[in-house]
Design an enzyme around this catalytic site. Structure first.
Site, PDB file in Angstrom:
ATOM      1  N   CYS A 116      27.472  54.969  16.171  1.00  0.00           N
ATOM      2  CA  CYS A 116      28.644  54.124  15.854  1.00  0.00           C
ATOM      3  C   CYS A 116      29.673  54.995  14.924  1.00  0.00           C
ATOM      4  CB  CYS A 116      27.899  52.947  15.186  1.00  0.00           C
ATOM      5  SG  CYS A 116      26.839  52.008  16.349  1.00  0.00           S
ATOM      6  N   HIS A 253      32.989  49.098  10.893  1.00  0.00           N
ATOM      7  CA  HIS A 253      32.123  49.185  12.049  1.00  0.00           C
ATOM      8  C   HIS A 253      31.753  47.849  12.567  1.00  0.00           C
ATOM      9  CE1 HIS A 253      29.599  49.761  15.318  1.00  0.00           C
ATOM     10  NE2 HIS A 253      28.595  49.523  14.825  1.00  0.00           N
ATOM     11  N   ASN A 283      29.221  44.679  19.572  1.00  0.00           N
ATOM     12  CA  ASN A 283      29.253  46.156  19.067  1.00  0.00           C
ATOM     13  C   ASN A 283      29.416  46.902  20.014  1.00  0.00           C
ATOM     14  OD1 ASN A 283      28.507  48.454  17.830  1.00  0.00           O
ATOM     15  ND2 ASN A 283      26.514  47.697  16.996  1.00  0.00           N
TER      16      ASN A 283
HETATM   17  N1  ACO Z   1      17.787  34.896  20.759  1.00  0.00           N
HETATM   18  C1  ACO Z   1      16.927  33.952  20.366  1.00  0.00           C
HETATM   19  N2  ACO Z   1      15.857  34.431  19.367  1.00  0.00           N
HETATM   20  C2  ACO Z   1      15.950  35.917  18.984  1.00  0.00           C
HETATM   21  C3  ACO Z   1      16.707  36.533  19.783  1.00  0.00           C
HETATM   22  C4  ACO Z   1      17.684  36.121  20.509  1.00  0.00           C
HETATM   23  N3  ACO Z   1      18.617  36.982  21.189  1.00  0.00           N
HETATM   24  N4  ACO Z   1      16.449  37.870  19.311  1.00  0.00           N
HETATM   25  C5  ACO Z   1      15.698  37.570  18.201  1.00  0.00           C
HETATM   26  N5  ACO Z   1      15.226  36.499  18.285  1.00  0.00           N
HETATM   27  C6  ACO Z   1      14.037  36.006  17.742  1.00  0.00           C
HETATM   28  C7  ACO Z   1      12.851  36.797  17.291  1.00  0.00           C
HETATM   29  O1  ACO Z   1      12.098  36.893  18.385  1.00  0.00           O
HETATM   30  C8  ACO Z   1      12.409  36.268  16.267  1.00  0.00           C
HETATM   31  O2  ACO Z   1      11.313  35.248  16.583  1.00  0.00           O
HETATM   32  P1  ACO Z   1      10.087  34.874  15.921  1.00  0.00           P
HETATM   33  O3  ACO Z   1      10.424  34.702  14.530  1.00  0.00           O
HETATM   34  O4  ACO Z   1       9.258  33.779  16.765  1.00  0.00           O
HETATM   35  O5  ACO Z   1       9.413  36.320  16.166  1.00  0.00           O
HETATM   36  C9  ACO Z   1      13.522  35.513  15.489  1.00  0.00           C
HETATM   37  O6  ACO Z   1      14.618  35.254  16.520  1.00  0.00           O
HETATM   38  C10 ACO Z   1      13.941  36.103  14.302  1.00  0.00           C
HETATM   39  O7  ACO Z   1      14.005  37.483  14.489  1.00  0.00           O
HETATM   40  P2  ACO Z   1      14.591  38.407  13.402  1.00  0.00           P
HETATM   41  O8  ACO Z   1      14.535  39.950  13.743  1.00  0.00           O
HETATM   42  O9  ACO Z   1      14.064  38.045  11.965  1.00  0.00           O
HETATM   43  O10 ACO Z   1      16.155  38.069  13.325  1.00  0.00           O
HETATM   44  P3  ACO Z   1      17.265  38.799  12.172  1.00  0.00           P
HETATM   45  O11 ACO Z   1      17.545  37.486  11.289  1.00  0.00           O
HETATM   46  O12 ACO Z   1      16.767  39.803  11.416  1.00  0.00           O
HETATM   47  O13 ACO Z   1      18.390  39.038  13.156  1.00  0.00           O
HETATM   48  C11 ACO Z   1      19.555  40.998  14.261  1.00  0.00           C
HETATM   49  C12 ACO Z   1      18.253  40.025  14.149  1.00  0.00           C
HETATM   50  C13 ACO Z   1      20.597  40.146  14.670  1.00  0.00           C
HETATM   51  C14 ACO Z   1      19.347  41.753  15.264  1.00  0.00           C
HETATM   52  C15 ACO Z   1      19.652  41.565  12.761  1.00  0.00           C
HETATM   53  O14 ACO Z   1      18.395  42.309  12.488  1.00  0.00           O
HETATM   54  C16 ACO Z   1      20.573  42.531  12.749  1.00  0.00           C
HETATM   55  O15 ACO Z   1      21.725  42.437  13.039  1.00  0.00           O
HETATM   56  N6  ACO Z   1      20.324  43.800  12.499  1.00  0.00           N
HETATM   57  C17 ACO Z   1      21.455  44.860  12.634  1.00  0.00           C
HETATM   58  C18 ACO Z   1      21.105  45.413  13.917  1.00  0.00           C
HETATM   59  C19 ACO Z   1      22.575  45.881  14.664  1.00  0.00           C
HETATM   60  O16 ACO Z   1      23.658  45.668  14.184  1.00  0.00           O
HETATM   61  N7  ACO Z   1      22.400  47.027  15.296  1.00  0.00           N
HETATM   62  C20 ACO Z   1      23.321  47.656  16.058  1.00  0.00           C
HETATM   63  C21 ACO Z   1      23.300  48.938  16.289  1.00  0.00           C
HETATM   64  S1  ACO Z   1      23.191  49.810  14.543  1.00  0.00           S
HETATM   65  C22 ACO Z   1      24.978  49.443  14.001  1.00  0.00           C
HETATM   66  O17 ACO Z   1      25.723  49.496  14.868  1.00  0.00           O
HETATM   67  C23 ACO Z   1      25.174  49.523  12.715  1.00  0.00           C
END
Ligand code: ACO
Length: 326
Positions: A116, A253, A283
């Site tokens: 990224c 980003h 993203n």
């Molecule tokens: N729809 C519904 N539920 C979902 C989904 C979805 N798409 N994805 C995950 N869940 C569920 C999980 O299974 C979990 O369920 P559980 O509690 O029964 O196990 C629940 O939602 C919560 O999941 P978390 O991982 O705790 O959710 P969080 O609030 O951390 O959000 C997310 C997840 C959006 C991925 C967040 O951690 C994030 O944005 N991280 C950054 C990652 C990122 O941006 N990566 C891109 C590449 S890196 C970059 O560009 C910088």
């Protein structure tokens, strides 16, 4: 004392025509518009159709940037593409772009893989070459077809990403060397390889001859993204001897609206100065910053003379920032 600086003299972008909304995704995996939009701020993303490749988006973005700069392919003397989703393992996507555009023989072409942060890394290389007097006009592109490396059965990742490209033409210009000049005023890039596995493709050419799928520890990425994006802004502003009070726009980003909000809060930047496209792009990794830049210039938001700070963070981990007076 005068010095050579890179001016951004034209920008362009390209997005696939196909749009995937959160509701569309809820028919593919167990998710909902409510979950995706509240956790990420994403409402829709563009996704390549069969037969559309990273180079197609690069070429369209490049043509638009050239037209906006009033230049032709003949003027280009360096092509650099930041991507983690090249058309082929080799040669570079930059070479493919050169072939399609008809870039003349002798012009250097290369890809950069800094995930990224790819556009900021590519900008550092092009800007350095311009400052050294090696080239005059660089075609700098960030482009991805991430839809080809996401596991469409994994709701943790497939909802986050999108495809597209952004391009900018960097042109050498003799300046006074002040931070009131137009052009690229500073760039800082960083990496910390101790986070190699936190965000990665689960395969690779030398590893198992596959390209693999995006694999990440979302919570860890989220936690690390905030200080990294902040450092990209603060370090590049410091290098240019400027402060946040001087800036007109911040382009972070575009990974997640909650990450962007937290960074803006930490930096105490007014929301009205923060450009957000993650809602309709998702993203797009290396394409995210040049896409947002080109879209905002086209819409008239960013005007000539505006001071823009950008910061990125991605797999590696890599991160960085740059300050540009448009
Ligand atoms: N729809 C519904 N539920 C979902 C989904 C979805 N798409 N994805 C995950 N869940 C569920 C999980 O299974 C979990 O369920 P559980 O509690 O029964 O196990 C629940 O939602 C919560 O999941 P978390 O991982 O705790 O959710 P969080 O609030 O951390 O959000 C997310 C997840 C959006 C991925 C967040 O951690 C994030 O944005 N991280 C950054 C990652 C990122 O941006 N990566 C891109 C590449 S890196 C970059 O560009 C910088």
């Amino acid at each position: 004392m005068s010095q050579i600086r890179s001016h951004i003299v034209g920008t362009g972008y390209s997005l696939p025509a196909k749009i995937l909304t959160n509701d569309d995704l809820s028919k593919i995996v167990e998710t909902s518009d409510e979950w995706i939009s509240t956790r990420t701020g994403i409402r829709s993303r563009h996704v390549a159709n069969d037969g559309e490749y990273t180079s197609d988006f690069c070429v369209k973005a490049a043509k638009m940037a050239l037209a906006n700069a009033g230049l032709t392919v003949e003027d280009i003397d360096f092509v650099i593409v930041a991507t983690v989703t090249p058309d082929n393992t080799f040669p570079s996507t930059a070479a493919k772009v050169g072939k399609i555009l008809g870039i003349r023989s002798g012009v250097a072409a290369m890809d950069v893989n800094a995930a990224c942060s790819g556009f900021v890394y590519a900008s550092q290389i092009a800007d350095n070459m311009i400052r050294l007097g090696q080239i005059k006009n660089a075609l700098v592109i960030g482009a991805e077809t991430l839809s080809r490396i996401v596991d469409w059965t994994d709701r943790n990742t497939c909802v986050l990403f999108g495809d597209g490209a952004g391009a900018a033409i960097f042109q050498a210009s003799e300046e006074q060397g002040k931070n009131t000049d137009r052009g690229i005023l500073s760039i800082k890039i960083f990496a910390d390889a101790s986070h190699y596995e936190t965000l990665c493709s689960d395969s690779g050419v030398s590893f198992n001859q596959k390209s693999g799928f995006v694999h990440m520890d979302g919570k860890e990425v989220f936690k690390m993204a905030i200080p990294s994006l902040v450092e990209g802004v603060e370090s590049s502003l410091k290098l240019a001897d400027l402060t946040l009070k001087d800036i007109d726009w911040y382009i972070p980003h575009q990974a997640n609206a909650r990450i962007i909000d937290s960074v803006a809060k930490k930096l105490e930047i007014d929301d009205s100065k923060v450009l957000v496209t993650v809602d309709h792009h998702g993203n797009t990794s290396a394409a995210s910053i040049p896409l947002a830049l080109a879209e905002s210039i086209e819409s008239g938001k960013i005007k000539k003379g505006d001071l823009v700070v950008m910061s990125s963070m991605g797999a590696g981990f890599t991160w960085g920032g740059m300050v540009v007076r448009i």
